[in-house]
Design a protein around this motif. Sequence first.
Motif, mmCIF file in Angstrom:
data_model
loop_
_atom_site.group_PDB
_atom_site.id
_atom_site.type_symbol
_atom_site.label_atom_id
_atom_site.label_comp_id
_atom_site.label_asym_id
_atom_site.label_seq_id
_atom_site.Cartn_x
_atom_site.Cartn_y
_atom_site.Cartn_z
ATOM 1 N N ASN A 1 44.526 39.274 7.467
ATOM 2 C CA ASN A 1 43.843 38.829 6.251
ATOM 3 C C ASN A 1 44.251 39.603 5.002
ATOM 4 O O ASN A 1 43.934 40.773 4.861
ATOM 5 C CB ASN A 1 42.329 38.950 6.440
ATOM 6 N N ALA B 1 39.194 30.435 6.922
ATOM 7 C CA ALA B 1 39.133 31.196 8.169
ATOM 8 C C ALA B 1 38.297 30.446 9.206
ATOM 9 O O ALA B 1 38.661 30.390 10.391
ATOM 10 C CB ALA B 1 38.552 32.579 7.912
ATOM 11 N N ASN B 2 37.212 29.863 8.774
ATOM 12 C CA ASN B 2 36.387 29.079 9.688
ATOM 13 C C ASN B 2 37.202 27.937 10.303
ATOM 14 O O ASN B 2 37.140 27.706 11.514
ATOM 15 C CB ASN B 2 35.182 28.494 8.951
ATOM 16 N N LEU C 1 46.658 35.003 6.587
ATOM 17 C CA LEU C 1 45.808 34.352 5.585
ATOM 18 C C LEU C 1 46.086 34.929 4.207
ATOM 19 O O LEU C 1 45.767 36.085 3.926
ATOM 20 C CB LEU C 1 44.341 34.547 5.975
ATOM 21 N N LEU D 1 33.281 36.267 11.039
ATOM 22 C CA LEU D 1 33.751 35.383 12.101
ATOM 23 C C LEU D 1 33.188 35.848 13.431
ATOM 24 O O LEU D 1 32.721 36.981 13.559
ATOM 25 C CB LEU D 1 35.293 35.409 12.137
ATOM 26 N N LEU E 1 35.899 38.834 6.123
ATOM 27 C CA LEU E 1 35.626 37.565 6.784
ATOM 28 C C LEU E 1 34.523 37.733 7.816
ATOM 29 O O LEU E 1 34.517 38.698 8.566
ATOM 30 C CB LEU E 1 36.898 37.064 7.478
ATOM 31 N N VAL F 1 40.341 40.441 13.477
ATOM 32 C CA VAL F 1 40.797 40.363 12.087
ATOM 33 C C VAL F 1 41.395 41.696 11.671
ATOM 34 O O VAL F 1 40.746 42.734 11.774
ATOM 35 C CB VAL F 1 39.642 40.000 11.128
ATOM 36 N N ALA G 1 38.704 31.914 1.161
ATOM 37 C CA ALA G 1 39.166 32.579 2.387
ATOM 38 C C ALA G 1 38.223 32.339 3.564
ATOM 39 O O ALA G 1 38.670 32.011 4.670
ATOM 40 C CB ALA G 1 39.332 34.077 2.140
ATOM 41 N N GLN G 2 36.938 32.493 3.325
ATOM 42 C CA GLN G 2 35.987 32.336 4.424
ATOM 43 C C GLN G 2 36.027 30.927 5.008
ATOM 44 O O GLN G 2 36.066 30.746 6.222
ATOM 45 C CB GLN G 2 34.568 32.655 3.930
ATOM 46 N N ILE H 1 43.621 37.060 13.011
ATOM 47 C CA ILE H 1 43.966 36.762 11.622
ATOM 48 C C ILE H 1 44.420 38.030 10.915
ATOM 49 O O ILE H 1 43.763 39.066 11.004
ATOM 50 C CB ILE H 1 42.751 36.159 10.877
ATOM 51 N N LEU I 1 40.385 27.828 10.692
ATOM 52 C CA LEU I 1 41.375 28.391 11.615
ATOM 53 C C LEU I 1 40.751 28.646 12.979
ATOM 54 O O LEU I 1 41.330 28.323 14.013
ATOM 55 C CB LEU I 1 41.943 29.694 11.038
ATOM 56 N N VAL I 2 39.574 29.238 12.957
ATOM 57 C CA VAL I 2 38.920 29.583 14.216
ATOM 58 C C VAL I 2 38.551 28.316 14.984
ATOM 59 O O VAL I 2 38.734 28.230 16.203
ATOM 60 C CB VAL I 2 37.678 30.455 13.958
#
Lengths: 213, 213
Positions: free
Chosen positions: A174, A161-162, A150, A182, A180, A188, A157-158, A172, A164-165
């Motif tokens: 990062n 990332a969401n 990332l 998560l 993040l 991470v 970013a957040q 990740i 992606l999950v």
Amino acid sequence: MTTTISKRTLERLSLYRRLLSDRLGKESPFIFSHQLAKLVQVTSSQVRRDIMVTGCFGNPTRGYRVEDLIEAIGKIVDAEEPQNVVLVGIGKLGSALMNHFHGRRPNLRIKAAFDSSPERINRIYQGVRCYGMQDLAQVIRDESAYAAILTVPGDVAQQVANQLVMAGIRGILNFAPVPLHLPGNVYVEVIDLTTSLEKVTFFARQSAGAQVS
Amino acid sequence: MTTTISKRTLERLSLYRRLLSDRLGKESPFIFSHQLAKLVQVTSSQVRRDIMVTGCFGNPTRGYRVEDLIEAIGKIVDAEEPQNVVLVGIGKLGSALMNHFHGRRPNLRIKAAFDSSPERINRIYQGVRCYGMQDLAQVIRDESAYAAILTVPGDVAQQVANQLVMAGIRGILNFAPVPLHLPGNVYVEVIDLTTSLEKVTFFARQSAGAQVS
DNA sequence: TCTTAATCGTGAACATTGTAACGATGTGAA
DNA sequence: TTCACATCGTTACAATGTTCACGATTAAGA
């Protein structure tokens, strides 16, 4: 399998393997714990402990067989099949990393990149195509990727990332300068460049002693 | 002053400050330990303990004054004067980092770059000049730089690091994929990209559970 | 064969780091 | 003013990670 391997141990194993691979063929096909210890700058006890978890056995007069170590570490660190990775945010840092990782570990393959910027979409970076963010979930599923790099700005970013999950990513790396939030089952690994540089200047200052003039 | 601050604590303090600065003005001028804890994902005990070393005091009903925290952390993390940093190896990763750090922390200034490649020498990157390796010692002394970012290939990293130390560098942020053997008074912070990515895929795999199909 | 010398494998001691617990403290409400 | 309550500061405790120490092991040489 049943043995749980700590983060620290895994870091060292990864490094051991890399250095051992470099050494392979150049020096003796065997290595003592204290020699490897010197290379990575840990104690020989530490090396022997780490090697314990690989199930590899050494010989008191020859040491460890380098090839065996490399293979045993590989069985832990690598998956059975090559792992597909995606990279999100192909700005300067992202493309530098794309370049860096390209062909470095045969078992880690960056299979796709993503970016929101139109002029980057559909371009090819190191043989890897950059997609728009709307294709993220689809491509990740098609490639069976579980890990992502990332390199997007902190303010998105957040949210990225969401996504992606949601798409199935479970690990990740990062580089974004924000923590993040998560689910606990997503690993991470943070590379906080600013903090790292601040650490360096802080400890450099300490060891440099009093400021000159 | 006399308190010795651990690596881990310093990392968190650096991060606290960054998040607090982001928050400044947006929310209340005060913050509770548990709120900061949630932001950085540590326990509130950890936050309070870290704040102890700053000498900052909170108030049981209001929490900590954000501005005070930022200032107190700055007194620890920052030097009195801006710190000059140099970057060696301005390839793709090096120039991406140059770009990344440019203007990010006012107290950390990259003042010079170095490279061995003729076509890079004398070029300007983010307003910073790239010098040839033969000028390294002179420029580092002129700029009073104590910290360096090292982004050169692994096979020359040790040799370049030696030169840096000879020139007075006391802290190195090392992106080269080899451990550096340097005197004990030189602080080296390692960013091992390959190991980091291997960690991510390893733990991602663990938490992803059994491979599908 | 027996001795010697170095290293391995591992349980136990030790160090470091993070968490929990709890009295002290400051504010608002009765 | 006093009580109730949430949070702070700090100490005690727990968990994790590293090093020590020593019997076991191996091969080379007398």
